[in-house]
Design a protein around this motif. Structure first.
Motif, PDB file in Angstrom:
ATOM      1  N   SER A  43       0.951  -1.142  -0.027  1.00  0.00           N
ATOM      2  CA  SER A  43      -0.134  -0.121  -0.335  1.00  0.00           C
ATOM      3  C   SER A  43       0.865   1.286   0.033  1.00  0.00           C
ATOM      4  N   SER A  44       0.728   2.189  -0.760  1.00  0.00           N
ATOM      5  CA  SER A  44       1.626   3.134  -1.265  1.00  0.00           C
ATOM      6  C   SER A  44       1.786   4.101   0.235  1.00  0.00           C
ATOM      7  N   GLY A  45       0.521   4.026   0.815  1.00  0.00           N
ATOM      8  CA  GLY A  45       0.354   4.889   2.315  1.00  0.00           C
ATOM      9  C   GLY A  45       1.189   4.210   3.299  1.00  0.00           C
ATOM     10  N   ASP A  46       1.467   3.017   3.385  1.00  0.00           N
ATOM     11  CA  ASP A  46       1.997   2.123   4.421  1.00  0.00           C
ATOM     12  C   ASP A  46       3.602   1.952   3.915  1.00  0.00           C
ATOM     13  N   THR A  47       4.308   2.612   4.567  1.00  0.00           N
ATOM     14  CA  THR A  47       5.795   2.427   4.311  1.00  0.00           C
ATOM     15  C   THR A  47       6.592   2.085   5.592  1.00  0.00           C
ATOM     16  N   LYS A  48       5.827   2.258   6.660  1.00  0.00           N
ATOM     17  CA  LYS A  48       6.385   1.937   7.949  1.00  0.00           C
ATOM     18  C   LYS A  48       7.146   0.781   7.984  1.00  0.00           C
ATOM     19  N   VAL A  49       6.695  -0.410   7.463  1.00  0.00           N
ATOM     20  CA  VAL A  49       7.462  -1.568   7.800  1.00  0.00           C
ATOM     21  C   VAL A  49       8.690  -1.407   7.006  1.00  0.00           C
ATOM     22  N   PHE A  50       8.840  -0.655   6.068  1.00  0.00           N
ATOM     23  CA  PHE A  50      10.239  -0.538   5.263  1.00  0.00           C
ATOM     24  C   PHE A  50      11.167   0.343   6.053  1.00  0.00           C
ATOM     25  N   GLU A  51      10.657   1.161   6.641  1.00  0.00           N
ATOM     26  CA  GLU A  51      11.397   1.983   7.574  1.00  0.00           C
ATOM     27  C   GLU A  51      12.040   1.312   8.644  1.00  0.00           C
ATOM     28  N   THR A  52      11.169   0.373   9.317  1.00  0.00           N
ATOM     29  CA  THR A  52      11.376  -0.388  10.415  1.00  0.00           C
ATOM     30  C   THR A  52      12.498  -1.474   9.969  1.00  0.00           C
ATOM     31  N   MET A  53      12.416  -1.932   8.826  1.00  0.00           N
ATOM     32  CA  MET A  53      13.353  -2.748   8.197  1.00  0.00           C
ATOM     33  C   MET A  53      14.645  -2.319   8.236  1.00  0.00           C
ATOM     34  N   LYS A  54      14.675  -1.132   7.695  1.00  0.00           N
ATOM     35  CA  LYS A  54      16.057  -0.158   7.448  1.00  0.00           C
ATOM     36  C   LYS A  54      16.587  -0.330   8.826  1.00  0.00           C
ATOM     37  N   ARG A  55      15.962   0.364   9.748  1.00  0.00           N
ATOM     38  CA  ARG A  55      16.248   0.864  11.073  1.00  0.00           C
ATOM     39  C   ARG A  55      16.781  -0.745  11.797  1.00  0.00           C
ATOM     40  N   ALA A  56      15.944  -1.668  11.464  1.00  0.00           N
ATOM     41  CA  ALA A  56      16.500  -2.892  12.206  1.00  0.00           C
ATOM     42  C   ALA A  56      17.967  -3.455  11.728  1.00  0.00           C
ATOM     43  N   LEU A  57      18.007  -3.343  10.438  1.00  0.00           N
ATOM     44  CA  LEU A  57      19.172  -3.762  10.042  1.00  0.00           C
ATOM     45  C   LEU A  57      20.483  -2.970  10.142  1.00  0.00           C
ATOM     46  N   GLU A  58      20.280  -1.622  10.269  1.00  0.00           N
ATOM     47  CA  GLU A  58      21.263  -0.626  10.812  1.00  0.00           C
ATOM     48  C   GLU A  58      21.589  -1.096  12.231  1.00  0.00           C
ATOM     49  N   GLU A  59      20.757  -1.363  12.932  1.00  0.00           N
ATOM     50  CA  GLU A  59      21.043  -1.778  14.455  1.00  0.00           C
ATOM     51  C   GLU A  59      21.648  -3.042  14.463  1.00  0.00           C
ATOM     52  N   PHE A  60      21.320  -3.875  13.808  1.00  0.00           N
ATOM     53  CA  PHE A  60      21.618  -5.646  13.728  1.00  0.00           C
ATOM     54  C   PHE A  60      23.458  -5.440  13.318  1.00  0.00           C
ATOM     55  N   VAL A  61      23.429  -4.549  12.447  1.00  0.00           N
ATOM     56  CA  VAL A  61      24.906  -4.511  11.894  1.00  0.00           C
ATOM     57  C   VAL A  61      25.880  -3.676  12.878  1.00  0.00           C
ATOM     58  N   ASN A  62      25.389  -2.746  13.025  1.00  0.00           N
ATOM     59  CA  ASN A  62      26.109  -1.526  13.516  1.00  0.00           C
ATOM     60  C   ASN A  62      26.383  -1.635  15.285  1.00  0.00           C
ATOM     61  N   ASN A  63      25.400  -2.089  15.815  1.00  0.00           N
ATOM     62  CA  ASN A  63      25.161  -2.016  17.080  1.00  0.00           C
ATOM     63  C   ASN A  63      25.544  -3.430  17.863  1.00  0.00           C
ATOM     64  N   ARG A  64      25.994  -4.519  17.157  1.00  0.00           N
ATOM     65  CA  ARG A  64      26.186  -5.686  17.554  1.00  0.00           C
ATOM     66  C   ARG A  64      27.744  -6.102  17.457  1.00  0.00           C
ATOM     67  N   ARG A  65      28.146  -6.600  18.554  1.00  0.00           N
ATOM     68  CA  ARG A  65      29.656  -6.929  18.712  1.00  0.00           C
ATOM     69  C   ARG A  65      29.713  -8.382  17.648  1.00  0.00           C
ATOM     70  N   TRP A  66      30.651  -8.212  16.841  1.00  0.00           N
ATOM     71  CA  TRP A  66      30.864  -9.351  15.916  1.00  0.00           C
ATOM     72  C   TRP A  66      32.246 -10.241  16.152  1.00  0.00           C
ATOM     73  N   THR A  67      33.183  -9.467  16.866  1.00  0.00           N
ATOM     74  CA  THR A  67      34.492 -10.099  17.014  1.00  0.00           C
ATOM     75  C   THR A  67      34.674  -9.477  18.674  1.00  0.00           C
ATOM     76  N   ALA A  68      35.939  -9.941  19.034  1.00  0.00           N
ATOM     77  CA  ALA A  68      36.656  -9.678  20.146  1.00  0.00           C
ATOM     78  C   ALA A  68      37.629  -8.621  20.066  1.00  0.00           C
ATOM     79  N   VAL A  69      37.804  -8.131  18.750  1.00  0.00           N
ATOM     80  CA  VAL A  69      38.775  -7.301  18.478  1.00  0.00           C
ATOM     81  C   VAL A  69      38.159  -5.734  18.927  1.00  0.00           C
ATOM     82  N   GLU A  70      38.941  -4.914  19.396  1.00  0.00           N
ATOM     83  CA  GLU A  70      38.490  -3.308  19.674  1.00  0.00           C
ATOM     84  C   GLU A  70      39.021  -2.626  18.571  1.00  0.00           C
ATOM     85  N   PHE A  71      37.968  -1.795  17.965  1.00  0.00           N
ATOM     86  CA  PHE A  71      38.062  -1.021  16.853  1.00  0.00           C
ATOM     87  C   PHE A  71      37.813   0.556  17.545  1.00  0.00           C
TER      88      PHE A  71
END
Length: 307
Positions: A43-71
């Motif tokens: 639905s052209s008026g319902d874009t919330k899910v896509f905004e949520t998807m983008k934000r969820a992916l950003e948080e998943f990648v950028n806010n999660r610790r993937w290694t024990a290496v300090e950057f």
């Protein structure tokens, strides 16, 4: 990030909790414009899910610790993830293109080089905006989180290989565990039988000892090649030729290796730029190797044969 990279790599572990000072600086795009003509769910008026998807992916990648290496903040790894959605068969089921890209800085310059750039054209996944993106290496929660985590570890492997000889090994092993966990989930791409460009093959190419020269190639090209350009260009070019020859050795074991072809696809414009002013002998060496490992790109070096 050049300091003690080989010694700290052994510290790798998966830390599932969300912490600060993580490894990636990842830009995420979710394009849903094609859904206007390909699905009745949109639905052209319902874009919330896509905004949520983008934000969820950003948080998943950028806010999660993937290694024990300090950057440090300046050392964060530059990457991008793009989803171009083409079908929505239900409120939570999607299909489209997934593209992941990895870049790295070149020492003593403002130049950034590509290390990985790959697109899946038939990526299927589910996303429920009311649920977080969960991930555990030994548990399959969703095709979206497992696939993104898989590519993050492949990119970590290539990145660390580029700065320390065989530095990426633990990351490829982690990608292998993810693939093994996901292969029975029913989604395309995790099995070798899913085609020559299935994501399975990136893990296989980097963990199979028969293709071990790929790891050497990454290191020679980046650390002994590009990073040496401001100091000694002739030596840097020779090391890049050696890197390409290492890829040729891997391709001799098995032609059209996915990891080799994607690396050359990423690097071909850069290779042309580096060797355009080089002596004819060096150009011929490069051309001869590219003809073998990536014939589709050989035509882009046609001027090398006429010098």
């Amino acid at each position: 990030m050049y300091r003690s990279i080989v010694s700290i790599i052994v510290l790798i572990c998966l830390l599932p909790s969300v912490l600060t000072a993580q490894e990636f600086r990842c830009a995420v795009q979710v394009n849903y414009q094609k859904l206007q003509t390909t699905t009745q769910q949109y639905s052209s008026g319902d874009t919330k899910v896509f905004e949520t998807m983008k934000r969820a992916l950003e948080e998943f990648v950028n806010n999660r610790r993937w290694t024990a290496v300090e950057f440090d903040q300046a050392e964060k790894i530059d990457c991008s993830i793009s989803l171009v959605l083409s079908e929505q068969s239900s409120p939570t089921d999607f299909k489209g293109q997934l593209q992941v890209q990895l870049r790295a800085p070149v020492y003593n310059s403002n130049y950034t080089t590509g290390l990985f750039n790959y697109m899946e054209n038939d990526f299927q996944f589910s996303f429920n905006e009311s649920q977080p993106l969960d991930f555990d290496v030994n548990t399959f929660y969703s095709n979206l989180s497992s696939t993104v985590a898989y590519y993050l570890y492949i990119m970590l492997g290539i990145y660390f290989d580029s700065y320390g000889m065989n530095g990426g090994e633990p990351f490829y092993d982690m990608a292998g565990t993810i693939a093994q966990t996901a292969e029975n989930a029913g989604f395309k791409g995790w099995r070798s039988s899913d085609g020559q460009k299935a994501r399975y093959w990136f893990m296989e190419n980097h963990t199979n000892s028969a293709y071990s020269t790929i790891h050497t190639a990454y290191y020679l090209y980046q650390r002994q090649g590009l990073d040496m350009m401001t100091k000694d260009q002739p030596l840097a070019r020779q090391n890049i030729i050696k890197a390409l020859d290492q890829l040729k050795q891997a391709a001799a074991v098995r032609p059209n290796l996915l990891s080799v072809t994607q690396y050359i696809d990423v690097k071909i414009s850069e290779i042309i730029s580096i060797f355009k002013p080089a002596p004819a002998e060096e150009q011929k060496q490069v051309l001869d190797i590219i003809k073998v490992i990536s014939p589709i790109n050989a035509g882009k070096l046609k001027d090398f044969a006429t010098k």
